[in-house]
Scaffold this active site. Sequence first.
Site, mmCIF file in Angstrom:
data_model
loop_
_atom_site.group_PDB
_atom_site.id
_atom_site.type_symbol
_atom_site.label_atom_id
_atom_site.label_comp_id
_atom_site.label_asym_id
_atom_site.label_seq_id
_atom_site.Cartn_x
_atom_site.Cartn_y
_atom_site.Cartn_z
ATOM 1 N N THR A 1 6.278 5.759 12.494
ATOM 2 C CA THR A 1 6.067 7.207 12.460
ATOM 3 C C THR A 1 5.397 7.659 13.741
ATOM 4 O O THR A 1 4.491 6.991 14.264
ATOM 5 C CB THR A 1 5.197 7.593 11.250
ATOM 6 N N LEU B 1 -0.865 6.448 10.313
ATOM 7 C CA LEU B 1 0.584 6.619 10.392
ATOM 8 C C LEU B 1 1.182 5.240 10.577
ATOM 9 O O LEU B 1 0.675 4.436 11.366
ATOM 10 C CB LEU B 1 0.969 7.527 11.570
ATOM 11 N N ASP B 2 2.255 4.970 9.842
ATOM 12 C CA ASP B 2 2.839 3.634 9.960
ATOM 13 C C ASP B 2 3.420 3.426 11.353
ATOM 14 O O ASP B 2 3.545 4.359 12.142
ATOM 15 C CB ASP B 2 3.889 3.394 8.870
ATOM 16 N N VAL B 3 3.802 2.206 11.639
ATOM 17 C CA VAL B 3 4.208 1.834 12.981
ATOM 18 C C VAL B 3 5.440 2.588 13.447
ATOM 19 O O VAL B 3 5.616 2.832 14.654
ATOM 20 C CB VAL B 3 4.438 0.305 13.045
#
Length: 412
Positions: free
Chosen positions: A279, A275-277
């Site tokens: 999210t 998960l990106d930073v």
Amino acid sequence: MASVAASSPISFAASFLKIKAFPLSPRFFPIRTLRCSVSSSSSSEPIEFDISFAPPKPKPSSTRGGATPQQLFIPWIVRGDDGTLKLQSQPPARLIHNLAIDATTQNPKKKDKPKKKQPQATSSSASATASASSPASHSEVKPKLSKAARRFYNENFKEPPQRLSKVLAAAGVASRRTSEELIFDGKVTVNGILCNTPQTRVDPSRDIIYVNGNRIPKKLPPKVYFALNKPKGYICSSGEKEIKSVISLFDEYLSSWDKRNPGTPKPRLFTVGRLDVATTGLIVVTNDGDFAQKLSHPSSSLPKEYITTVVGDIHKRHLMAISEGTIVEGVHCVPDSVELMPKQHDIPRARLRIVVHEGRNHEVRELVKNAGLEVHSLKRVRIGGFRLPSDLGLGKHVELKQSELKAMGWKN
């Protein structure tokens, strides 16, 4: 009883002496006493002595034919302590003593240890002793398995040899890709031989594996599975250089590992997918590489549900554009479902529920962006059949059960 004729002499032959009995009477009669002489080659003068025979003891039962039984006497010629020869009816005591020593040496008897006297137990202690000696207590002792049973276990239940890079990753040395680099750089030895092939099959319980001079433990750490509610600002990377990594949220768990699992190596944790930073929401953390590969690969077609909060109002054309999909990483990605969620008083912005199954990088953000909308926040709430618990706070984790792993499509 022994009887001889008086008219003829009686001779006893030996290897070194000769015994001669002299006649006492011209008639045949039972002899009670014999006068004998012994002559040998060493001495010129013969030695004379008398032999007396004891009368036989009467037996209550007669033998067959009505004849009286005869008692057999075996004469023993023994040299005494003074050097003289003696004739006796019993074997020497020295011979009996030596025979007894030989019998004891050949067949030693185990001495029984004296049993300790146990104090009389009360009724409660007696019942406890009876329960301890019951068959249930003996069930704790593992029986010795036969060769056929061990072969059946090895063929059906024991894990087969694994690839060297996979064993290093499971032992917590590094990630699988970094482990392959260590192998290619010549920093790994197997049974004292340098190994440059990551595909080499090894058994950590038997093979001796060294990495940079440090031996890999024979016992690998157990496989663990966690569901983490990822907060914003953390990245899904287990690298040591990363400051705010989701793995750092497990520091307290790993620091108390030795107390909870003494003698067991610590697991090397990593995330399943990313998960990106920016999210938040559900992400699975484990040390099982096969499990992570199964869940994160796009071919698994595992549905993942996201709640997207957007800036501005959402119209029907936006929903149609998202449903048509977009190009992500050269692949046309179409969501499984798009739904406009009802507004809430505490959340003024509009929200979308989007379900995808391919799991491409930034797929949901690209779908919303392609529809002309701006993402304000993004949260993942479900993977497969497992939904993020509503009471799990940000930065907290919970260990997954086997039923919850099966809900994600994992069959071990």
